[in-house]
Design a protein around this motif. Structure first.
Motif, mmCIF file in Angstrom:
data_model
loop_
_atom_site.group_PDB
_atom_site.id
_atom_site.type_symbol
_atom_site.label_atom_id
_atom_site.label_comp_id
_atom_site.label_asym_id
_atom_site.label_seq_id
_atom_site.Cartn_x
_atom_site.Cartn_y
_atom_site.Cartn_z
ATOM 1 N N GLN A 145 37.136 56.146 41.036
ATOM 2 C CA GLN A 145 37.026 56.954 41.580
ATOM 3 C C GLN A 145 37.247 57.353 43.374
ATOM 4 O OE1 GLN A 145 32.373 58.005 41.593
ATOM 5 N NE2 GLN A 145 32.645 60.263 42.537
ATOM 6 N N ILE A 146 37.977 58.468 43.218
ATOM 7 C CA ILE A 146 38.612 58.753 44.533
ATOM 8 C C ILE A 146 38.098 59.659 45.083
ATOM 9 C CG2 ILE A 146 40.691 58.556 45.754
ATOM 10 C CD1 ILE A 146 41.840 57.257 43.637
ATOM 11 N N ILE A 147 37.875 60.426 45.757
ATOM 12 C CA ILE A 147 37.090 61.127 47.601
ATOM 13 C C ILE A 147 38.060 61.661 48.218
ATOM 14 C CG2 ILE A 147 35.607 62.409 47.838
ATOM 15 C CD1 ILE A 147 33.148 60.917 46.343
ATOM 16 N N GLU A 148 38.901 62.478 48.140
ATOM 17 C CA GLU A 148 39.320 62.451 49.645
ATOM 18 C C GLU A 148 38.782 64.007 50.672
ATOM 19 O OE1 GLU A 148 44.007 62.669 48.357
ATOM 20 O OE2 GLU A 148 43.727 60.467 48.855
ATOM 21 N N LEU A 149 38.232 64.058 51.225
ATOM 22 C CA LEU A 149 37.639 64.528 52.690
ATOM 23 C C LEU A 149 38.818 65.781 53.808
ATOM 24 C CD1 LEU A 149 34.123 64.354 52.144
ATOM 25 C CD2 LEU A 149 35.733 65.778 50.676
ATOM 26 N N GLU A 150 39.089 66.127 54.851
ATOM 27 C CA GLU A 150 39.582 66.753 55.911
ATOM 28 C C GLU A 150 38.888 67.321 56.829
ATOM 29 O OE1 GLU A 150 42.862 69.811 54.494
ATOM 30 O OE2 GLU A 150 43.122 67.988 54.582
ATOM 31 N N ARG A 151 38.732 66.632 57.650
ATOM 32 C CA ARG A 151 38.654 67.912 59.196
ATOM 33 C C ARG A 151 39.807 68.478 60.155
ATOM 34 N NH1 ARG A 151 33.075 66.856 62.533
ATOM 35 N NH2 ARG A 151 32.903 68.780 63.212
ATOM 36 N N ARG A 152 39.354 69.804 60.184
ATOM 37 C CA ARG A 152 40.543 70.413 60.347
ATOM 38 C C ARG A 152 39.961 70.955 61.736
ATOM 39 N NH1 ARG A 152 45.681 69.683 58.762
ATOM 40 N NH2 ARG A 152 45.716 68.581 57.066
ATOM 41 N N ASP A 153 39.936 71.261 63.398
ATOM 42 C CA ASP A 153 39.416 72.262 64.112
ATOM 43 C C ASP A 153 40.717 72.781 65.608
ATOM 44 O OD1 ASP A 153 37.946 74.168 65.807
ATOM 45 O OD2 ASP A 153 36.774 72.787 65.762
ATOM 46 N N PRO A 154 41.041 72.834 65.210
ATOM 47 C CA PRO A 154 42.429 73.321 66.355
ATOM 48 C C PRO A 154 41.793 73.727 67.552
ATOM 49 C CG PRO A 154 43.248 74.638 64.417
ATOM 50 C CD PRO A 154 41.853 74.346 64.076
ATOM 51 N N GLN A 155 41.204 74.333 68.173
ATOM 52 C CA GLN A 155 39.836 74.342 68.874
ATOM 53 C C GLN A 155 39.990 73.123 69.618
ATOM 54 O OE1 GLN A 155 39.974 77.201 66.662
ATOM 55 N NE2 GLN A 155 41.118 78.217 68.385
ATOM 56 N N ARG A 156 39.435 71.935 69.132
ATOM 57 C CA ARG A 156 38.793 70.793 69.407
ATOM 58 C C ARG A 156 40.079 69.205 68.863
ATOM 59 N NH1 ARG A 156 33.642 70.054 66.876
ATOM 60 N NH2 ARG A 156 33.496 67.619 67.957
ATOM 61 N N ASN A 157 41.851 70.319 68.810
ATOM 62 C CA ASN A 157 42.829 68.704 68.339
ATOM 63 C C ASN A 157 41.825 68.063 67.981
ATOM 64 O OD1 ASN A 157 44.882 68.348 68.959
ATOM 65 N ND2 ASN A 157 44.539 66.554 70.537
ATOM 66 N N MET A 158 41.116 68.294 66.630
ATOM 67 C CA MET A 158 40.446 67.494 65.297
ATOM 68 C C MET A 158 41.319 67.741 64.090
ATOM 69 S SD MET A 158 36.375 67.564 63.935
ATOM 70 C CE MET A 158 35.832 67.542 65.768
ATOM 71 N N TYR A 159 42.044 67.049 64.090
ATOM 72 C CA TYR A 159 42.382 66.251 62.624
ATOM 73 C C TYR A 159 41.860 65.237 61.803
ATOM 74 C CZ TYR A 159 45.115 69.913 64.626
ATOM 75 O OH TYR A 159 45.083 71.479 65.109
ATOM 76 N N ARG A 160 41.532 65.113 60.746
ATOM 77 C CA ARG A 160 40.566 64.079 60.256
ATOM 78 C C ARG A 160 40.490 63.553 58.992
ATOM 79 N NH1 ARG A 160 35.252 63.414 64.520
ATOM 80 N NH2 ARG A 160 36.070 63.029 66.351
ATOM 81 N N PHE A 161 40.849 62.693 58.366
ATOM 82 C CA PHE A 161 40.597 62.467 57.207
ATOM 83 C C PHE A 161 39.385 61.244 56.821
ATOM 84 C CE2 PHE A 161 43.979 58.882 58.121
ATOM 85 C CZ PHE A 161 43.285 57.891 56.809
ATOM 86 N N TYR A 162 38.559 61.101 55.431
ATOM 87 C CA TYR A 162 37.757 60.697 54.684
ATOM 88 C C TYR A 162 38.465 60.583 53.755
ATOM 89 C CZ TYR A 162 33.338 58.360 55.715
ATOM 90 O OH TYR A 162 32.603 56.846 56.336
ATOM 91 N N ARG A 163 38.391 59.659 53.645
ATOM 92 C CA ARG A 163 38.998 59.296 51.774
ATOM 93 C C ARG A 163 38.099 57.846 50.959
ATOM 94 N NH1 ARG A 163 44.140 58.435 48.432
ATOM 95 N NH2 ARG A 163 42.944 56.778 46.667
ATOM 96 N N TRP A 200 38.914 56.013 56.678
ATOM 97 C CA TRP A 200 39.336 57.151 58.321
ATOM 98 C C TRP A 200 40.057 56.873 59.395
ATOM 99 C CZ3 TRP A 200 35.050 53.077 58.189
ATOM 100 C CH2 TRP A 200 35.486 52.783 59.266
ATOM 101 N N GLY A 201 39.501 58.524 59.441
ATOM 102 C CA GLY A 201 41.231 58.477 61.221
ATOM 103 C C GLY A 201 41.259 59.520 61.336
ATOM 104 N N ARG A 202 42.739 59.604 62.245
ATOM 105 C CA ARG A 202 43.300 60.490 62.638
ATOM 106 C C ARG A 202 44.487 60.796 61.485
ATOM 107 N NH1 ARG A 202 43.599 64.784 66.564
ATOM 108 N NH2 ARG A 202 45.332 65.702 67.356
ATOM 109 N N ILE A 203 44.263 62.313 61.060
ATOM 110 C CA ILE A 203 45.398 62.399 59.457
ATOM 111 C C ILE A 203 47.078 62.176 60.742
ATOM 112 C CG2 ILE A 203 46.676 64.039 58.461
ATOM 113 C CD1 ILE A 203 43.702 66.034 58.633
ATOM 114 N N GLY A 204 48.061 61.099 59.633
ATOM 115 C CA GLY A 204 48.938 60.771 59.904
ATOM 116 C C GLY A 204 48.850 59.491 60.285
ATOM 117 N N THR A 205 47.864 58.870 60.560
ATOM 118 C CA THR A 205 47.505 57.549 61.122
ATOM 119 C C THR A 205 47.387 56.441 59.646
ATOM 120 O OG1 THR A 205 45.141 57.091 61.843
ATOM 121 C CG2 THR A 205 46.847 57.986 63.417
#
Length: 87
Positions: A6-24, A41-46
């Motif tokens: 089982q794999i679940i991929e989530l993300e959270r993006r909030d440009p106002q807070r410069n927040m671009y995160r992923f969670y797998r 987990w971490g910043r998207i692109g890392t």
């Protein structure tokens, strides 16, 4: 007993807070046959950070995975790709 991968991929993006995160979240068997729940987990692109925990049964690992999914969704994470454009 066969492990249900089982794999679940989530993300959270909030440009106002410069927040671009992923969670797998993953459930898999390791080379020794143990059931492992892995969180990355971490910043998207890392590569992010990873923690893994071994369980004796598939059900225990899946329960842990679903707990983390519920917690992250409460904090604003959504399914990967549903949060809009790339940063």
């Amino acid at each position: 007993m066969e492990t249900r991968l089982q794999i679940i991929e989530l993300e959270r993006r909030d440009p106002q807070r410069n927040m671009y995160r992923f969670y797998r979240l993953e459930v898999e068997r390791d080379l020794f046959g143990a059931v492992v729940a892995r969180r990355t987990w971490g910043r998207i692109g890392t590569r992010g950070q990873t923690k893994a925990r071994a369980f004796s049964t598939d059900d225990e690992a899946e329960t842990e995975l679903l707990l983390w999914e519920r917690l992250k969704r409460r904090r604003g994470y959504a399914d990967y790709g549903s949060s809009g454009g790339r940063p």
